[in-house]
Design an enzyme around this catalytic site. Sequence first.
Site, PDB file in Angstrom:
ATOM      1  N   GLY A  11     126.433  64.450  60.215  1.00  0.00           N
ATOM      2  CA  GLY A  11     125.162  64.804  59.593  1.00  0.00           C
ATOM      3  C   GLY A  11     125.093  66.278  59.258  1.00  0.00           C
ATOM      4  O   GLY A  11     124.052  66.905  59.384  1.00  0.00           O
ATOM      5  N   SER A 254     129.053  87.570  58.102  1.00  0.00           N
ATOM      6  CA  SER A 254     129.309  86.956  56.811  1.00  0.00           C
ATOM      7  C   SER A 254     129.876  87.918  55.770  1.00  0.00           C
ATOM      8  O   SER A 254     129.591  89.116  55.773  1.00  0.00           O
ATOM      9  CB  SER A 254     127.989  86.394  56.294  1.00  0.00           C
ATOM     10  OG  SER A 254     128.068  86.114  54.926  1.00  0.00           O
ATOM     11  N   ARG A 301     139.639  86.149  51.540  1.00  0.00           N
ATOM     12  CA  ARG A 301     139.697  86.319  52.991  1.00  0.00           C
ATOM     13  C   ARG A 301     141.096  86.443  53.553  1.00  0.00           C
ATOM     14  O   ARG A 301     141.322  87.202  54.480  1.00  0.00           O
ATOM     15  CB  ARG A 301     138.993  85.134  53.631  1.00  0.00           C
ATOM     16  CG  ARG A 301     137.536  85.181  53.284  1.00  0.00           C
ATOM     17  CD  ARG A 301     136.824  83.919  53.622  1.00  0.00           C
ATOM     18  NE  ARG A 301     135.410  84.128  53.328  1.00  0.00           N
ATOM     19  CZ  ARG A 301     134.470  83.235  53.516  1.00  0.00           C
ATOM     20  NH1 ARG A 301     134.774  82.052  53.997  1.00  0.00           N
ATOM     21  NH2 ARG A 301     133.233  83.504  53.215  1.00  0.00           N
ATOM     22  N   ARG A 438     140.003  79.118  50.771  1.00  0.00           N
ATOM     23  CA  ARG A 438     138.696  78.821  50.209  1.00  0.00           C
ATOM     24  C   ARG A 438     137.999  80.131  49.874  1.00  0.00           C
ATOM     25  O   ARG A 438     137.965  81.051  50.686  1.00  0.00           O
ATOM     26  CB  ARG A 438     137.846  78.055  51.220  1.00  0.00           C
ATOM     27  CG  ARG A 438     136.400  77.950  50.790  1.00  0.00           C
ATOM     28  CD  ARG A 438     135.587  77.119  51.729  1.00  0.00           C
ATOM     29  NE  ARG A 438     135.346  77.731  53.022  1.00  0.00           N
ATOM     30  CZ  ARG A 438     134.368  78.606  53.274  1.00  0.00           C
ATOM     31  NH1 ARG A 438     133.571  79.016  52.320  1.00  0.00           N
ATOM     32  NH2 ARG A 438     134.202  79.081  54.489  1.00  0.00           N
TER      33      ARG A 438
HETATM   34  C1  LIG Z   1     129.794  80.914  60.833  1.00  0.00           C
HETATM   35  C2  LIG Z   1     130.086  80.213  59.544  1.00  0.00           C
HETATM   36  C3  LIG Z   1     129.510  80.660  58.362  1.00  0.00           C
HETATM   37  C4  LIG Z   1     129.750  80.014  57.168  1.00  0.00           C
HETATM   38  N1  LIG Z   1     129.164  80.491  56.028  1.00  0.00           N
HETATM   39  C5  LIG Z   1     129.393  79.857  54.861  1.00  0.00           C
HETATM   40  C6  LIG Z   1     128.778  80.309  53.653  1.00  0.00           C
HETATM   41  O1  LIG Z   1     128.013  81.272  53.642  1.00  0.00           O
HETATM   42  N2  LIG Z   1     129.030  79.651  52.515  1.00  0.00           N
HETATM   43  C7  LIG Z   1     129.849  78.558  52.475  1.00  0.00           C
HETATM   44  O2  LIG Z   1     130.021  78.003  51.402  1.00  0.00           O
HETATM   45  N3  LIG Z   1     130.425  78.110  53.599  1.00  0.00           N
HETATM   46  C8  LIG Z   1     130.225  78.726  54.787  1.00  0.00           C
HETATM   47  N4  LIG Z   1     130.838  78.251  55.926  1.00  0.00           N
HETATM   48  C9  LIG Z   1     131.576  76.987  55.895  1.00  0.00           C
HETATM   49  C10 LIG Z   1     130.618  75.816  55.930  1.00  0.00           C
HETATM   50  O3  LIG Z   1     129.526  76.128  56.750  1.00  0.00           O
HETATM   51  C11 LIG Z   1     131.235  74.540  56.468  1.00  0.00           C
HETATM   52  O4  LIG Z   1     132.441  74.299  55.846  1.00  0.00           O
HETATM   53  C12 LIG Z   1     130.317  73.361  56.205  1.00  0.00           C
HETATM   54  O5  LIG Z   1     129.042  73.609  56.729  1.00  0.00           O
HETATM   55  C13 LIG Z   1     130.865  72.068  56.762  1.00  0.00           C
HETATM   56  O6  LIG Z   1     129.902  71.045  56.565  1.00  0.00           O
HETATM   57  P1  LIG Z   1     130.246  69.531  56.820  1.00  0.00           P
HETATM   58  O7  LIG Z   1     129.088  68.763  56.322  1.00  0.00           O
HETATM   59  O8  LIG Z   1     131.578  69.199  56.276  1.00  0.00           O
HETATM   60  O9  LIG Z   1     130.376  69.390  58.397  1.00  0.00           O
HETATM   61  P2  LIG Z   1     129.524  69.972  59.630  1.00  0.00           P
HETATM   62  O10 LIG Z   1     128.315  70.697  59.237  1.00  0.00           O
HETATM   63  O11 LIG Z   1     130.511  70.645  60.501  1.00  0.00           O
HETATM   64  O12 LIG Z   1     129.004  68.676  60.338  1.00  0.00           O
HETATM   65  C14 LIG Z   1     129.849  67.789  61.009  1.00  0.00           C
HETATM   66  C15 LIG Z   1     129.030  66.624  61.454  1.00  0.00           C
HETATM   67  O13 LIG Z   1     129.890  65.640  61.974  1.00  0.00           O
HETATM   68  C16 LIG Z   1     129.416  65.208  63.219  1.00  0.00           C
HETATM   69  N5  LIG Z   1     130.568  64.792  64.012  1.00  0.00           N
HETATM   70  C17 LIG Z   1     131.715  65.464  64.254  1.00  0.00           C
HETATM   71  N6  LIG Z   1     132.536  64.717  65.016  1.00  0.00           N
HETATM   72  C18 LIG Z   1     131.902  63.557  65.245  1.00  0.00           C
HETATM   73  C19 LIG Z   1     132.225  62.382  65.979  1.00  0.00           C
HETATM   74  N7  LIG Z   1     133.388  62.235  66.614  1.00  0.00           N
HETATM   75  N8  LIG Z   1     131.308  61.391  66.021  1.00  0.00           N
HETATM   76  C20 LIG Z   1     130.100  61.487  65.385  1.00  0.00           C
HETATM   77  N9  LIG Z   1     129.765  62.580  64.664  1.00  0.00           N
HETATM   78  C21 LIG Z   1     130.653  63.593  64.612  1.00  0.00           C
HETATM   79  C22 LIG Z   1     128.673  66.366  63.793  1.00  0.00           C
HETATM   80  O14 LIG Z   1     127.718  65.935  64.731  1.00  0.00           O
HETATM   81  C23 LIG Z   1     128.029  66.941  62.551  1.00  0.00           C
HETATM   82  O15 LIG Z   1     126.827  66.271  62.282  1.00  0.00           O
HETATM   83  C24 LIG Z   1     130.606  78.906  57.145  1.00  0.00           C
HETATM   84  C25 LIG Z   1     131.192  78.461  58.316  1.00  0.00           C
HETATM   85  C26 LIG Z   1     130.954  79.114  59.511  1.00  0.00           C
HETATM   86  C27 LIG Z   1     131.647  78.658  60.739  1.00  0.00           C
END
Ligand SMILES: Cc1cc2nc3c(=O)[nH]c(=O)nc-3n(C[C@H](O)[C@H](O)[C@H](O)COP(=O)(O)OP(=O)(O)OC[C@H]3O[C@@H](n4cnc5c(N)ncnc54)[C@H](O)[C@@H]3O)c2cc1C
Lengths: 661, 283
Positions: A11, A254, A301, A438
Amino acid sequence: MSKERVIVVGGGLAGLAASVRIAEAGVPVDLFSMVPVKRSHSVCAQGGINACNEVARQQGYSEYQHFDETIYGGDYLADQHPVLEMANWAPRVIDLLDRMGVPFNRTSESNRDLRLFGGSLFKRTHFAGATTGQQLLYALDEQTRRYEAEGKVTKYEFWEFLWPVLEGEGDDRRCVGIVAQDMRTMQIRALRAGAVIMATGGCGLVFGKSTNSVICTGGAASRCYQAGAWYANAEMIQVHPTAIPGADKLRLMSESARGEGGRVWVPRKQGDTRKPTDIPEAERLYFLEEKYPAYGNLVPRDIASREIFDICVNQGMGVGGQNQVYLDLTHKDPEELDRKLGGIIEIYEKFVGDDPRKTPMRIFPGVHYSMGGMWTTYTEGAYHPDHAWGEHRPGDPTPVDTQAGRGMKHGATNNMMTNITGLYAFGEVNFAYHGATRLGANALLSCIFDGLFCGTSVVNYIQTAEPSHEPTTDIDQSVFDRVVAQEQSKADRLVATASDNPDPTDAAHNPYAIAKEMGDEMTAACTVVKAGPRMERCLAKLAQLRERYAGVRLADGAMWTNQTLSFARAVGDMLVLAEVIAQGSLARRESRGSHYRTDFPDRDDDNFMRTTVARHNPDGTHTLEFRPVRADLVRPRARTYGQKASDKKSPVTDREPASAT
Amino acid sequence: MPTTAYAHDSTAAWRRANRERALPGRTVILKIKRCDGPGKPARWESFKVPVEPGMNVIAALKHIAANPVTADATHTTPVVYDANCLEEVCGACTMVINGHARQSCSCLLDEYAPREGDTITLEPMSKFPVVRDLWVDRSRLFHALTRVKAWVPIDGTYDLGAGPKEDPASQQDRYGMSECMSCGCCLEACPQYTHEDDESKWDTSFVGAHAISQARLFNEHPTGKELKPDRLDELMTPGGVTDCGNAQNCVKACPKGIPLTESIAAIGRQVTLRAFARFFQGK
Ligand SMILES: Cc1cc2nc3c(=O)[nH]c(=O)nc-3n(C[C@H](O)[C@H](O)[C@H](O)COP(=O)(O)OP(=O)(O)OC[C@H]3O[C@@H](n4cnc5c(N)ncnc54)[C@H](O)[C@@H]3O)c2cc1C
Ligand code: SF4
Ligand code: SF4
Ligand code: FES
């Protein structure tokens, strides 16, 4: 119409965007997450989200240039068609988020404000203070709650995905559900679905400390991999140049700090003990600005991280002789800093205790993002030039317009589907858009784009392709029971070790100790600089850790809310992923983007402009294959970011990053 | 050896002063209220934790997980707790530390236990049912967001152009409210918000300051205000804004500086106007 449901695992931005899009189309969604979705890792994202916009456009920027920058930034490792589609959709993604109520920062004339970000000379990053990810996640969380209230989305929060349920053999094999565990009651059960979307994010915890959240183990992706899904470009791990080292995690400062004018420097005199504010301008070495006059502090980066690493580790020029450099915002107006960067300034104040408005921050690179991930496919869109184009310069006519379906075919049922029919991967967990590096502020975009654009593909799969199969409700229960039994026995075995654990602090068998050693080893061998012999040692160490893991013992045998079980299980899966990362790093005998080999310092397009595809064998070993990148839109060119020719030497060292990461 | 918890002294100045004088290489005591599950008795356990530079409560809990032995050398289980971001932005790790609810990830040992042998006490939040140890079930908090329809009713996710324009002052205003991370500190501090395990009562028990503030946030948005009548009607019912006794504890407890009392006052006015309007429409 098909009665099938869709399971979304995760999520974060990708999972929520997918849930909303699919629920809106009338297909019921079961949404799984280890934390309440509003607390997902995406909440950490700070800097912003990229899209071409009117101001940039009138300066010669375009969606096409955004595409070209992303391909160049990723050092030509990304398949190009999906990236074109993503860049073309970016402005529409921003508009949608705007309609959802995201409080994007505004200009005096009430337009959306923009900032500079790495790898571009144009302001094309939209932001909401320095907590953009939080604000985007909340907007999607709110829309999801709306569909939940209407009964179209069912949330399974505090449920952990354990294994995909597959049915059929060969070409008929497809994903028909998942097995998951309630993290409170420990109940393990199977759920049926016409399609499953993995949106489980990155794997930073494989490196121990990173900028990621505590659930970013990569465990879910590793489980799919072990069940037969391919994993691609595992070795492409992004190390962010500016993090603050901490006891439990590396907190990100950031890229927006540099986008808003932050400057990176060290004292010119080695071992200078003066306070940074007492060191005059002329005695400061702004090493990025000197070496890269055009992009300055905003080189991508991987380059910034290597340069900081070089200054600290090779040249011993780090602040106070330590692995740290200054990130300086003190020349900026404090009020403006509060308005645009408040979120990260607070983090620095809280965790370090200094005020970045008054004194330069001390930072060092930290593991941040995985470009690699679950392998996915797609259907190419309508744009097929007779020849690949060269560099796109601002103001050049663009070879293609921005209509939907130029890059990826809109609605094609295989968009972002893995090699397993019916199993999709969206967001950071796939390998699709970012190649070997990226660009900042492109991740949020790729996550939401996946959810929206490829969410439609999933709906089509359910409604058109899928009915040719037997409805999942008719599938024999034994198909599901088998996987439940497999996971139950795994859990039972782990929990049983607690009753026979003479010393829970014995590091040899302690899951936390094994995880820490894995993290230290992976950080030392597989991050900023890599070398063949060191990675061989890393693989040997991982093999030892796997042996130790076989004898892992838990300190908690409870059958209620047993977090040790969840963590210990994930450690086994992380070790598998760590091996894939290390093996990919070893097999890729070149340097490209974030992957830098001291023993092969040059890019080698002839042999390695290829995707590393790993397959898991039944005996636990991995088979790696290099598959050609689909790259007929843009011709590769040298990735120099205008580096001054006199400085052309890249940092070369076999030394390991010490304590700070 | 001092063992007292600094129950009432956790001001910023006090914490800063502690940080300056914190002794390197010391050991501190974590005194933790534990409970094996719903209906099980609570018990206290203490742990000695060697302090590393920059260590927070989460790092101490991780140390305990790897070394689950109490201060009197008894083997025990790792302490169960909720956490994710580790940078005070997800709200997960909220617990009661030295008597006050706050995030444990941003709680630095140097600020709370600067001397050798100082004690920090950790308890689960008291307004929510305990799942195990420090982990509580905050479903009711999210349920309140559904009650006040905390969303913008957009016409779907298709491309329909940009949202409404907004001036920077209004953006700053909304952003300030939109930073609420659903942590529950405001609820833990509120005398009107009482423990309620019975889910069927969540529609009539007090929604809490966070939800009232979210209602204001969406009432201020040009499209969000389409649902303003629904939100206000809900906030006129039992458990709505009139349940607030104006103690103002919430705003002091909020780690994100959400203007909770302003929101409560604003919603109070909106509810009054709505009540008048309904009266004159004879509804
Ligand atoms: C500190 C930081 C700052 C960032 N800033 C930026 C930015 O400014 N701009 C940008 O473009 N990107 C940025 N990024 C990168 C970006 O935030 C992430 O790549 C992105 O949010 C990932 O989103 P996602 O939906 O793929 O997964 P996530 O947001 O990581 O969500 C993963 C989901 O999967 C669920 N999950 C995981 N494993 C399981 C399991 N086994 N069973 C059930 N559920 C599970 C979790 O509960 C969660 O809901 C940043 C990253 C970090 C760490
Ligand atoms: S002002 Fe109202 S909501 Fe806030 S603490 Fe007091 S009673 Fe609770
Ligand atoms: S209003 Fe403040 S204290 Fe209350 S839940 Fe939101 S962030 Fe937490
Ligand atoms: S872990 Fe997210 S607020 Fe502490």
